[in-house]
Design a protein around this motif. Structure first.
Motif, PDB file in Angstrom:
ATOM      1  N   THR A   1     -17.138   2.841  52.821  1.00  0.00           N
ATOM      2  CA  THR A   1     -17.671   3.228  54.138  1.00  0.00           C
ATOM      3  C   THR A   1     -19.018   3.937  54.026  1.00  0.00           C
ATOM      4  O   THR A   1     -19.715   4.102  55.030  1.00  0.00           O
ATOM      5  N   THR A   2     -19.355   4.364  52.819  1.00  0.00           N
ATOM      6  CA  THR A   2     -20.651   5.028  52.581  1.00  0.00           C
ATOM      7  C   THR A   2     -21.202   4.537  51.258  1.00  0.00           C
ATOM      8  O   THR A   2     -20.501   3.901  50.456  1.00  0.00           O
ATOM      9  N   LEU A   3     -22.490   4.855  51.017  1.00  0.00           N
ATOM     10  CA  LEU A   3     -23.119   4.491  49.754  1.00  0.00           C
ATOM     11  C   LEU A   3     -22.610   5.374  48.632  1.00  0.00           C
ATOM     12  O   LEU A   3     -22.209   6.515  48.849  1.00  0.00           O
ATOM     13  N   GLY A   4     -22.596   4.835  47.439  1.00  0.00           N
ATOM     14  CA  GLY A   4     -22.272   5.647  46.285  1.00  0.00           C
ATOM     15  C   GLY A   4     -20.983   5.238  45.600  1.00  0.00           C
ATOM     16  O   GLY A   4     -20.219   4.392  46.083  1.00  0.00           O
ATOM     17  N   LYS A   5     -20.728   5.891  44.448  1.00  0.00           N
ATOM     18  CA  LYS A   5     -19.565   5.577  43.631  1.00  0.00           C
ATOM     19  C   LYS A   5     -18.311   6.222  44.209  1.00  0.00           C
ATOM     20  O   LYS A   5     -18.340   7.340  44.690  1.00  0.00           O
ATOM     21  N   LYS A   6     -17.213   5.456  44.147  1.00  0.00           N
ATOM     22  CA  LYS A   6     -15.925   5.931  44.640  1.00  0.00           C
ATOM     23  C   LYS A   6     -14.920   5.867  43.486  1.00  0.00           C
ATOM     24  O   LYS A   6     -14.911   4.913  42.713  1.00  0.00           O
ATOM     25  N   ASP A   7     -14.044   6.905  43.403  1.00  0.00           N
ATOM     26  CA  ASP A   7     -13.024   6.970  42.355  1.00  0.00           C
ATOM     27  C   ASP A   7     -11.657   7.225  42.977  1.00  0.00           C
ATOM     28  O   ASP A   7     -11.534   7.854  44.041  1.00  0.00           O
ATOM     29  N   GLY A   8     -10.642   6.753  42.260  1.00  0.00           N
ATOM     30  CA  GLY A   8      -9.270   6.991  42.709  1.00  0.00           C
ATOM     31  C   GLY A   8      -8.273   6.744  41.590  1.00  0.00           C
ATOM     32  O   GLY A   8      -8.612   6.165  40.552  1.00  0.00           O
ATOM     33  N   VAL A   9      -7.017   7.190  41.841  1.00  0.00           N
ATOM     34  CA  VAL A   9      -5.936   7.010  40.864  1.00  0.00           C
ATOM     35  C   VAL A   9      -4.682   6.572  41.617  1.00  0.00           C
ATOM     36  O   VAL A   9      -4.278   7.227  42.584  1.00  0.00           O
ATOM     37  N   VAL A  10      -4.083   5.446  41.167  1.00  0.00           N
ATOM     38  CA  VAL A  10      -2.789   5.009  41.700  1.00  0.00           C
ATOM     39  C   VAL A  10      -1.706   5.509  40.751  1.00  0.00           C
ATOM     40  O   VAL A  10      -1.697   5.165  39.565  1.00  0.00           O
ATOM     41  N   VAL A  11      -0.794   6.338  41.280  1.00  0.00           N
ATOM     42  CA  VAL A  11       0.266   6.938  40.468  1.00  0.00           C
ATOM     43  C   VAL A  11       1.547   6.118  40.646  1.00  0.00           C
ATOM     44  O   VAL A  11       2.013   5.923  41.772  1.00  0.00           O
ATOM     45  N   ILE A  12       2.109   5.660  39.508  1.00  0.00           N
ATOM     46  CA  ILE A  12       3.334   4.851  39.514  1.00  0.00           C
ATOM     47  C   ILE A  12       4.386   5.600  38.707  1.00  0.00           C
ATOM     48  O   ILE A  12       4.208   5.834  37.497  1.00  0.00           O
ATOM     49  N   THR A  13       5.488   5.990  39.379  1.00  0.00           N
ATOM     50  CA  THR A  13       6.568   6.697  38.675  1.00  0.00           C
ATOM     51  C   THR A  13       7.763   5.772  38.519  1.00  0.00           C
ATOM     52  O   THR A  13       8.050   4.941  39.395  1.00  0.00           O
ATOM     53  N   SER A  14       8.484   5.929  37.385  1.00  0.00           N
ATOM     54  CA  SER A  14       9.610   5.043  37.082  1.00  0.00           C
ATOM     55  C   SER A  14      10.610   5.770  36.206  1.00  0.00           C
ATOM     56  O   SER A  14      10.458   6.958  35.877  1.00  0.00           O
ATOM     57  N   SER A  15      11.652   5.009  35.801  1.00  0.00           N
ATOM     58  CA  SER A  15      12.682   5.563  34.919  1.00  0.00           C
ATOM     59  C   SER A  15      12.369   5.345  33.447  1.00  0.00           C
ATOM     60  O   SER A  15      13.208   5.639  32.590  1.00  0.00           O
ATOM     61  N   ASP A  16      11.192   4.827  33.132  1.00  0.00           N
ATOM     62  CA  ASP A  16      10.779   4.645  31.738  1.00  0.00           C
ATOM     63  C   ASP A  16      10.652   6.021  31.092  1.00  0.00           C
ATOM     64  O   ASP A  16       9.750   6.794  31.421  1.00  0.00           O
ATOM     65  N   ALA A  17      11.566   6.318  30.178  1.00  0.00           N
ATOM     66  CA  ALA A  17      11.604   7.667  29.592  1.00  0.00           C
ATOM     67  C   ALA A  17      10.327   8.001  28.841  1.00  0.00           C
ATOM     68  O   ALA A  17       9.938   9.171  28.749  1.00  0.00           O
ATOM     69  N   ASP A  18       9.667   7.005  28.279  1.00  0.00           N
ATOM     70  CA  ASP A  18       8.445   7.246  27.516  1.00  0.00           C
ATOM     71  C   ASP A  18       7.199   7.237  28.401  1.00  0.00           C
ATOM     72  O   ASP A  18       6.101   7.557  27.927  1.00  0.00           O
ATOM     73  N   ASN A  19       7.358   6.835  29.642  1.00  0.00           N
ATOM     74  CA  ASN A  19       6.190   6.740  30.528  1.00  0.00           C
ATOM     75  C   ASN A  19       6.655   6.951  31.965  1.00  0.00           C
ATOM     76  O   ASN A  19       6.543   6.061  32.806  1.00  0.00           O
ATOM     77  N   LEU A  20       7.174   8.126  32.253  1.00  0.00           N
ATOM     78  CA  LEU A  20       7.747   8.396  33.576  1.00  0.00           C
ATOM     79  C   LEU A  20       6.711   8.308  34.678  1.00  0.00           C
ATOM     80  O   LEU A  20       7.052   8.002  35.829  1.00  0.00           O
ATOM     81  N   GLN A  21       5.422   8.577  34.346  1.00  0.00           N
ATOM     82  CA  GLN A  21       4.358   8.515  35.358  1.00  0.00           C
ATOM     83  C   GLN A  21       3.134   7.851  34.756  1.00  0.00           C
ATOM     84  O   GLN A  21       2.553   8.346  33.796  1.00  0.00           O
ATOM     85  N   PHE A  22       2.762   6.690  35.337  1.00  0.00           N
ATOM     86  CA  PHE A  22       1.573   5.966  34.870  1.00  0.00           C
ATOM     87  C   PHE A  22       0.474   6.135  35.903  1.00  0.00           C
ATOM     88  O   PHE A  22       0.705   6.001  37.108  1.00  0.00           O
ATOM     89  N   GLU A  23      -0.784   6.412  35.424  1.00  0.00           N
ATOM     90  CA  GLU A  23      -1.923   6.591  36.309  1.00  0.00           C
ATOM     91  C   GLU A  23      -2.900   5.437  36.129  1.00  0.00           C
ATOM     92  O   GLU A  23      -3.470   5.247  35.054  1.00  0.00           O
ATOM     93  N   LEU A  24      -3.089   4.633  37.209  1.00  0.00           N
ATOM     94  CA  LEU A  24      -3.984   3.479  37.211  1.00  0.00           C
ATOM     95  C   LEU A  24      -5.303   3.896  37.860  1.00  0.00           C
ATOM     96  O   LEU A  24      -5.350   4.196  39.059  1.00  0.00           O
TER      97      LEU A  24
END
Length: 749
Positions: free
Chosen positions: A581-604
């Motif tokens: 909606t405006t000029l310039g760089k935009k950043d974000g993180v998609v958080v995915i939580t699961s029952s994976d004991a080694d990776n309970l929360q993944f950040e995309l």
């Protein structure tokens, strides 16, 4: 001369009444004899002096009493004998009479020898003839309080105008049950082949079958009063059942295969002193069509309450915990009411009794086919108070008995601790003593408290017993809990415990997203993100959302329903979108939580950059020399964004305010779902659900051809309603034998 003129009139009229030569001769002789007497007798007849009140003998119609004989009167344009006999319907009158306006009247028959007014090929005399379709209106099965309407079409099938004189219910028809309405004006005429509609109605006010007639009076000389039969019908008989939960928490249904009479015994069990117990007894109608009527309920029919130690009471209610209702009660199919029987355990008692009788129209209450019960059902209730024998129960936190089913942890991720909580209770009397040696048999799980030794009074529980399961490997683990007590019926009980160790693993593809440079207010190509379980056991995806601080120019779509379970190698996906909606760089993180004991929360991580164009334009050719050359609001090739082509299937598309819409459908196609994504999806020439127009359905045994529903070979659509298909097989349907409405009659095939 006056008598000679009258002789000629009657003679010519008589000849015109008959086409058979022998009949002409016979009638001529008879008329000549009559005229001879008139000529030689009183000369009071004045053929030139106006209407004498005497009609030609074959005429049954009239406009006033002067056109009828002295002992007749003109009723509804028909000459009838004067009669004062009061009637309700035709059955109250003689064989040659009908019931009109509450009186029995003689109906004057036709003068023709064969009972008709057919005068031959010259068609000198024309007349109207009334008919109805249907002649019998069957409203079928009806629920109590239900009102149905059907249409009766009244038609003049004669060759002259037909006057409709009166439309009314038969006096014997219940006006609270049957009714009618019509826009047709009584007293008006119907031309040949003209028709009008009468809407008849039926209101089901009780359990009984109803019938009655709609009377349509006209100047049809053969059928002056047309009777249209109205009725409702049921294909089965009332079928009452009784359901309740017995003292051991089992659902009991009466009657069953072992019911030999109309009596059943209900044990309310052992009630602790000082408590009250309510037994809910459901009374339900399980007939498919018939209505059950509960006409009478008698409580304490044997007067046991006068000798009982404790007292019973009972109320009939519309539902459990609902409002008390009065008799009679009518139950349509599947409807039910409840009897709430209350027992107050004020003092110790071993065998208190209470009896209830219920009278219904289900004559065979125990379903043994003999109907000896005559609709009477008797319930014998028993109860005890203060009985002290202890009884063990193992319950979950919802008070569900889990002794037989056991505890199942299901799948638990390796290294993750799972917890189940339960309790051990005394559901009997006295004191339940749990031995200290009670506990786990094999030690594959852990339990707290480690000692289950306890003394439990009635309804007292050892609460918050906790079993833990932390699998160290993949695979099933089993154990059992043994409890030893002074329960005489079950001194030793064992409850199974199991769990399954798993190692689910979540993989995200792609691992990050960069949308690059996107013109401001333009939509970037969406990116599909796949989640896959590449481990053992079930992966549970719990949440997918943006993390804090993420730009609002990013969005998620096509999210799965969460939480979602993925077995090994199963996948799910969602879409990440970017519209700066405006000029310039935009950043974000998609958080995915699961029952994976080694990776309970993944950040995309997601990134993108907004470039310079107004909201309605874009630089779709990436050529700075022509600037933002595309108008996204109306460009059919770049509708709402670069490369968004507006070309709906089978349609002419139009880009309007950056949205693709259907301007018109092509050829024989229709847009019935108003969804531009699939265009004009329905071909009205062949689409069974949109035949000829949207939502016009061709049902079973029919198909759409050329925009019209056609019956499959061998079937007929006799109700003119293709939504239920071609419902009639003329080879087997006796009401439509060979063709619609060709009724074979009773006892015919």
């Amino acid at each position: 001369m006056k008598n000679v003129w009258y002789i000629q009139k009657l003679y010519i009229g008589g000849i015109l009444m008959f086409k058979n030569l022998r009949l002409v001769i016979g009638v001529s002789i008879a008329i000549s004899s009559i005229l001879l007497l008139m000529y030689c007798g009183d000369n009071s007849v004045n053929p030139m002096g106006g209407d004498t009140g005497v009609q030609d003998v074959a005429v049954r119609q009239c406009k006033n009493n002067a056109q009828c004989l002295a002992d007749e009167e003109c009723k509804n344009n028909i000459c009838v004998k004067k009669e004062t006999t009061i009637c309700r319907n035709k059955t109250d009158c003689k064989a040659n009479q009908d019931c009109i306006s509450g009186k029995c009247v003689d109906i004057v028959e036709d003068a023709g020898l064969d009972g008709s007014l057919d005068i031959g090929d010259n068609d000198v005399l024309k007349r109207g003839k009334i008919s109805s379709d249907p002649s019998i209106v069957d409203f079928g099965a009806m629920r109590f309080g239900e009102r149905k309407e059907k249409v009766v079409r009244v038609k003049n099938i004669g060759n002259a105008d037909l006057k409709v004189i009166k439309i009314e219910l038969d006096p014997n028809a219940d006006s609270k049950v049957f009714g009618f309405r019509t826009d047709f004006k009584v007293g008006s005429f119907l031309g040949p082949n003209e028709e009008f509609e009468i809407t008849v109605s039926c209101q089901q006010n009780d359990e009984a079958l109803d019938s009655g007639d709609l009377l349509i009076s006209s100047d049809d000389m053969d059928t002056p009063i047309l009777r249209v039969k109205m009725k409702n019908s049921y294909k089965d008989e009332p079928d009452l059942i009784v359901k309740y939960i017995d003292a051991t928490n089992n659902e009991i249904t009466y009657p069953d295969a072992n019911s030999t009479n109309n009596e059943l015994t209900i044990d309310m069990g052992n009630i602790p002193i000082g408590e009250k117990k309510v037994k809910t007894i459901t009374i339900q109608n399980t007939a498919e069509e018939s209505i059950v009527k509960i006409s009478e309920i008698k409580y304490d029919i044997y007067n046991y309450n006068s000798t009982n130690i404790n007292k019973f009471s009972a109320k009939l209610k519309d539902k459990e915990g609902g409002s008390e209702i009065e008799l009679p009660v009518y139950l349509s199919p599947s409807d039910s009411v409840v009897l709430e029987v209350e027992y107050s355990a004020d003092n110790e008692a071993i065998n208190d009794k209470y009896d209830i009788s219920i009278l219904t129209n289900d004559l065979d209450v125990n379903n043994d086919k003999d109907k000896k019960e005559n609709g009477l059902l008797i319930m014998h209730l028993t109860a005890m108070a203060g009985y002290r024998d202890p009884e063990i129960a193992i319950l979950d936190l919802t008070d569900k008995d889990i002794l037989s089913s056991g505890i199942d942890f299901g799948e638990v991720e390796k290294g993750i601790k799972a917890v189940k909580v339960f309790k051990i209770c005394n559901r009997g009397g006295g004191v339940l003593e749990i031995d200290k040696v009670s506990g786990l048999v094999n030690g594959n799980f852990t339990i707290e408290p480690s000692s289950l030794e306890a003394s439990l009074k009635y309804n007292q529980c050892l609460n918050n017993i906790q079993v833990d399961f932390t699998p160290q490997s993949i695979g099933e683990v089993k154990d059992s809990l043994k409890v030893i007590s002074n329960d005489r019926k079950n001194p030793t009980v064992e409850m199974g415990i199991r769990g399954l160790g798993i190692n689910a693993e979540m993989r995200i593809n792609p691992g990050s997203i960069d949308f690059g440079d996107i013109i401001v207010n333009s939509v970037a190509n969406p990116v599909n993100v796949e989640i896959k379980n590449i481990g053992d056991g079930t992966l549970i995806v719990n949440n997918i959302s943006f993390g804090s601080g993420s730009s609002k120019d990013f969005s998620l779509s096509n999210l799965p329903v969460l939480p979602m379970k993925l077995k090994n190698n199963e996948t799910t996906s969602f879409v990440v979108e970017f519209k700066p909606t405006t000029l310039g760089k935009k950043d974000g993180v998609v958080v995915i939580t699961s029952s994976d004991a080694d990776n309970l929360q993944f950040e995309l991580t997601v990134t993108g950059n907004g470039s310079n164009c107004d909201s309605d334009h874009a630089d779709c050719n990436n050529d700075p020399s022509d600037g933002c050359e595309v108008d996204l609001s109306n460009d059919i090739k770049n509708c709402g964004g670069c490369g968004n082509v507006c070309n709906p299937a089978n349609a002419n598309g139009k880009c309007e305010k950056q949205k693709c819409i259907i301007e018109s459908c092509k050829g024989t196609y229709l847009d019935c779902n108003n969804d531009v994504s699939d265009g004009c999806e329905a071909d009205k020439l062949i689409d069974n659900k949109n035949c000829g127009d949207c939502f016009k359905i061709c049902g079973d045994r029919s198909s759409c051809s050329g925009g019209s529903c056609l019956c499959d070979s061998g079937y007929l659509n006799c109700d003119n309603d293709f939504s239920n298909g071609c419902e009639v097989d003329p080879k087997t349907n006796k009401n439509h034998c060979g063709e619609c409405f060709n009724n074979c009659g009773n006892n015919a095939l």
